[in-house]
Design an enzyme around this catalytic site. Structure first.
Site, short mmCIF file in Angstrom:
data_model
loop_
_atom_site.label_atom_id
_atom_site.label_comp_id
_atom_site.label_asym_id
_atom_site.label_seq_id
_atom_site.Cartn_x
_atom_site.Cartn_y
_atom_site.Cartn_z
N SER A 124 0.76 -1.02 0.04
CA SER A 124 0.05 -0.12 -0.19
C SER A 124 0.81 1.27 0.08
O SER A 124 1.96 1.31 0.48
CB SER A 124 -0.76 0.07 1.28
OG SER A 124 -1.41 1.34 1.49
N TYR A 148 -2.10 -1.16 11.06
CA TYR A 148 -2.39 -1.75 9.57
C TYR A 148 -1.07 -1.58 8.86
O TYR A 148 -0.66 -2.35 8.00
CB TYR A 148 -3.78 -0.95 8.86
CG TYR A 148 -3.75 -1.28 7.53
CD1 TYR A 148 -3.88 -2.55 7.04
CD2 TYR A 148 -3.47 -0.31 6.69
CE1 TYR A 148 -4.23 -2.75 5.42
CE2 TYR A 148 -3.49 -0.45 5.05
CZ TYR A 148 -3.91 -1.63 4.52
OH TYR A 148 -3.97 -1.86 3.18
N LYS A 152 1.91 -3.95 6.64
CA LYS A 152 2.45 -3.84 5.12
C LYS A 152 3.96 -3.75 5.15
O LYS A 152 4.53 -4.44 4.32
CB LYS A 152 1.79 -2.83 4.35
CG LYS A 152 0.16 -2.92 4.39
CD LYS A 152 -0.18 -4.27 3.62
CE LYS A 152 -1.67 -4.45 3.47
NZ LYS A 152 -1.99 -5.61 2.82
P1 NAD Z 1 -11.35 -6.81 0.91
O1 NAD Z 1 -11.60 -6.44 2.60
O2 NAD Z 1 -12.42 -6.31 0.12
O3 NAD Z 1 -10.53 -7.99 0.57
C1 NAD Z 1 -9.60 -8.77 1.67
C2 NAD Z 1 -10.13 -10.39 1.35
O4 NAD Z 1 -9.38 -11.13 2.35
C3 NAD Z 1 -11.57 -10.33 2.03
O5 NAD Z 1 -12.45 -10.99 1.12
C4 NAD Z 1 -11.34 -10.92 3.38
O6 NAD Z 1 -12.72 -11.91 3.59
C5 NAD Z 1 -10.27 -11.88 3.08
N1 NAD Z 1 -9.38 -12.39 4.45
C6 NAD Z 1 -8.84 -11.44 5.20
N2 NAD Z 1 -8.26 -12.06 6.15
C7 NAD Z 1 -8.20 -13.35 5.72
C8 NAD Z 1 -7.71 -14.75 6.04
N3 NAD Z 1 -6.81 -14.73 7.26
N4 NAD Z 1 -7.86 -15.63 5.41
C9 NAD Z 1 -8.53 -15.70 4.27
N5 NAD Z 1 -9.30 -14.74 3.62
C10 NAD Z 1 -8.87 -13.37 4.51
O7 NAD Z 1 -9.99 -5.72 0.68
P2 NAD Z 1 -9.23 -5.28 -0.73
O8 NAD Z 1 -9.73 -3.64 -0.80
O9 NAD Z 1 -9.78 -6.09 -1.75
O10 NAD Z 1 -7.82 -5.17 -0.44
C11 NAD Z 1 -7.15 -6.20 -0.77
C12 NAD Z 1 -5.51 -6.03 -0.28
O11 NAD Z 1 -5.10 -4.93 -0.90
C13 NAD Z 1 -5.38 -6.17 1.27
O12 NAD Z 1 -4.24 -6.78 1.74
C14 NAD Z 1 -5.53 -4.45 1.50
O13 NAD Z 1 -4.62 -4.29 2.55
C15 NAD Z 1 -4.67 -4.18 0.20
N6 NAD Z 1 -4.91 -2.76 -0.05
C16 NAD Z 1 -6.15 -2.25 -0.29
C17 NAD Z 1 -6.44 -1.00 -0.48
C18 NAD Z 1 -7.67 -0.54 -0.74
O14 NAD Z 1 -7.85 0.93 -0.51
N7 NAD Z 1 -8.88 -0.99 -0.96
C19 NAD Z 1 -5.20 -0.05 -0.73
C20 NAD Z 1 -3.93 -0.67 -0.44
C21 NAD Z 1 -3.86 -2.01 -0.14
C1 WQD Z 2 -9.29 9.86 0.98
C2 WQD Z 2 -9.23 11.55 1.44
C3 WQD Z 2 -9.70 12.16 3.50
C4 WQD Z 2 -13.36 10.03 4.06
C5 WQD Z 2 -6.78 4.91 3.20
C6 WQD Z 2 -5.76 4.04 3.78
C7 WQD Z 2 -4.47 3.42 3.08
C8 WQD Z 2 -5.21 2.72 1.90
C9 WQD Z 2 -6.37 3.57 1.12
C10 WQD Z 2 -5.09 0.34 2.42
C11 WQD Z 2 -8.60 12.06 2.63
C12 WQD Z 2 -11.00 12.33 2.77
C13 WQD Z 2 -12.36 10.48 3.62
C14 WQD Z 2 -14.61 10.79 4.77
C15 WQD Z 2 -13.11 12.61 3.71
N1 WQD Z 2 -5.88 1.56 2.38
N2 WQD Z 2 -12.08 11.73 3.28
N3 WQD Z 2 -14.31 12.21 4.37
O1 WQD Z 2 -6.81 7.90 3.82
O2 WQD Z 2 -5.95 8.35 1.52
O3 WQD Z 2 -6.11 5.84 2.73
O4 WQD Z 2 -7.38 3.87 2.42
O5 WQD Z 2 -3.86 0.37 2.31
O6 WQD Z 2 -4.00 2.76 4.13
O7 WQD Z 2 -5.02 5.09 4.84
O8 WQD Z 2 -8.33 7.06 1.73
O9 WQD Z 2 -10.38 7.14 1.01
O10 WQD Z 2 -10.03 7.13 3.47
O11 WQD Z 2 -9.60 9.03 2.16
O12 WQD Z 2 -12.92 13.70 3.55
O13 WQD Z 2 -15.75 10.15 5.14
O14 WQD Z 2 -10.81 11.55 1.62
O15 WQD Z 2 -9.50 12.85 4.51
O16 WQD Z 2 -8.18 13.04 2.03
P1 WQD Z 2 -6.72 7.55 2.48
P2 WQD Z 2 -9.59 7.46 2.04
#
Ligand code: NAD
Ligand code: WQD
Length: 332
Positions: A124, A148, A152
């Site tokens: 991330s 969190y 990562k």
């Molecule tokens: P998500 O929660 O939709 O998907 C994650 C999936 O993993 C879920 O279906 C959950 O049921 C499953 N899961 C969690 N722990 C598990 C375990 N121990 N065993 C089996 N299954 C398990 O999340 P997403 O948005 O699709 O994110 C996927 C990956 O990408 C995550 O690792 C997340 O940290 C990373 N990521 C997400 C974002 C984002 O903003 N969505 C940003 C950066 C990184």
């Molecule tokens: C985006 C912008 C908020 C909600 C997070 C995690 C990051 C990654 C992605 C997994 C910011 C603003 C948000 C609201 C708002 N996840 N905001 N009102 O914070 O960039 O990242 O999700 O890895 O680790 O930290 O994403 O969508 O929460 O926020 O004003 O109700 O929207 O302040 O500027 P962020 P976000």
């Protein structure tokens, strides 16, 4: 060729399964459904007209993971499974460390035992902490502000150590910026059960009147309009990058990190206005205090992914906003 997708029924995982199947790979999913639904498997099949093997269970369960590798000749793994709510991770750090790190250790142990040493890991942009300058490049200093993010960063380190110990591994660390949008079919997308933490799922629930008003966390940042700036990327573009990463790790050994973003920064107000215009809906909002831990601005330099993976994001912000709303209209 079979790819194991952990967390494959989740938001990014499900879109990646579709792209893998469309590109001729076979897909095996392991997911404990802690943050997704079983019906996603059927939706992936419906979109692709291909079969998928699904194991419901925990990646931390070594017996299950051994069974998965015994029953399937896995060529490579994409490891999405993990918990991802920043706020929850501050309240329940042990849960996050246990789930995210234990699952990775168990997975890598079993992979080692079966001689499968190719993995793509969901990292991330959060690993950059508060960046000193923009756009962010992969060699910027790494730090985190919450458990969190620490999971990562630690997992990236664990995977780098693994490669140092055994140069037969091929490891791609994909650092996602802010994924939004959904598949055009409206069959898969992001629909959190709880009150959303992230901006786009919140906007969508305000637009459908499930939630009353969007709280914008601060308008006094040093950005174009004072609200936070982020690099929003369409989840289908992100999914496509995983296919490119799989091609790369099948081709070359090594460990490397790649930024996956568009390189464009949009403010919260720009996202709200775009969403309203594209979808013809109202999104009432009010400005509230800054959210603790938020940074002012964050966007990627993704030229390394272009150079090494042959990938660039193609979809624009209008399409991201339209697809996010389309999914929720079909799944309310
Ligand atoms: P998500 O929660 O939709 O998907 C994650 C999936 O993993 C879920 O279906 C959950 O049921 C499953 N899961 C969690 N722990 C598990 C375990 N121990 N065993 C089996 N299954 C398990 O999340 P997403 O948005 O699709 O994110 C996927 C990956 O990408 C995550 O690792 C997340 O940290 C990373 N990521 C997400 C974002 C984002 O903003 N969505 C940003 C950066 C990184
Ligand atoms: C985006 C912008 C908020 C909600 C997070 C995690 C990051 C990654 C992605 C997994 C910011 C603003 C948000 C609201 C708002 N996840 N905001 N009102 O914070 O960039 O990242 O999700 O890895 O680790 O930290 O994403 O969508 O929460 O926020 O004003 O109700 O929207 O302040 O500027 P962020 P976000």
């Amino acid at each position: 060729m079979k790819i194991l997708v952990t967390g494959g029924t989740g938001y990014i995982g499900s879109h990646t399964c579709v792209e893998l199947l469309d590109n001729g790979y076979e897909v095996v999913i392991v997911d404990n459904l802690s943050n997704s639904k079983r019906e996603v498997v059927d939706h992936i099949k419906e979109i692709t007209k291909k079969d998928v093997r699904f194991y419901e269970g925990d990646v931390c369960d070594k017996t299950l993971m051994t069974k998965v590798f015994t029953e399937n000749d896995i060529a490579a793994v994409i490891h999405f499974a993990g918990l991802k709510a920043v706020g929850e991770s501050v309240k329940k750090p042990l849960l996050y460390y246990r789930n995210n790190i234990d699952s990775t250790l168990t997975l890598c142990e079993v992979m080692s035992e079966f001689g499968c040493k190719k993995i793509v890991f969901s990292s991330s942009a959060t690993v950059y902490g508060s960046p000193k300058s923009l756009p962010i490049k992969e060699d910027f200093p790494l730090s985190t502000t919450n458990p969190y993010g620490s999971t990562k960063l630690y997992i990236e380190g664990i995977l780098r150590d693994l490669y140092t110990s055994d140069n037969e591994w091929s490891i791609a660390l994909l650092r996602y910026f802010n994924p939004i949008g959904a598949h055009k079919s409206g069959l898969i997308g992001e629909n959190p059960n709880d009150v959303p933490n992230n901006l786009m799922p919140y906007i969508v629930k305000v637009a459908t009147k499930e939630l009353e008003i969007l709280n914008i966390y601060g308008n006094d940042y040093d950005t174009k309009d004072g609200t936070g700036v982020r690099d929003y990327i369409h989840v289908v573009d992100l999914a496509k990058a995983h296919v490119k990463a799989i091609e790369k790790i099948l081709r070359d050994r090594g460990v490397d990190a790649y930024n996956l973003g568009t390189g464009h920064g949009y403010s919260v107000l720009e996202i709200v206005e775009t969403f309203k215009r594209v979808n013809g809906v109202d999104v009432p909002y009010r400005i509230v205090d800054r959210r603790p831990g938020d940074i002012a601005a964050c966007y990627a330099d993704s030229s390394y992914a272009k150079e090494k993976l042959g990938w660039t994001a193609e979809k624009e912000i209008d399409e991201m906003c339209a697809d996010s709303f389309n999914f929720i209209k079909k799944n309310r």
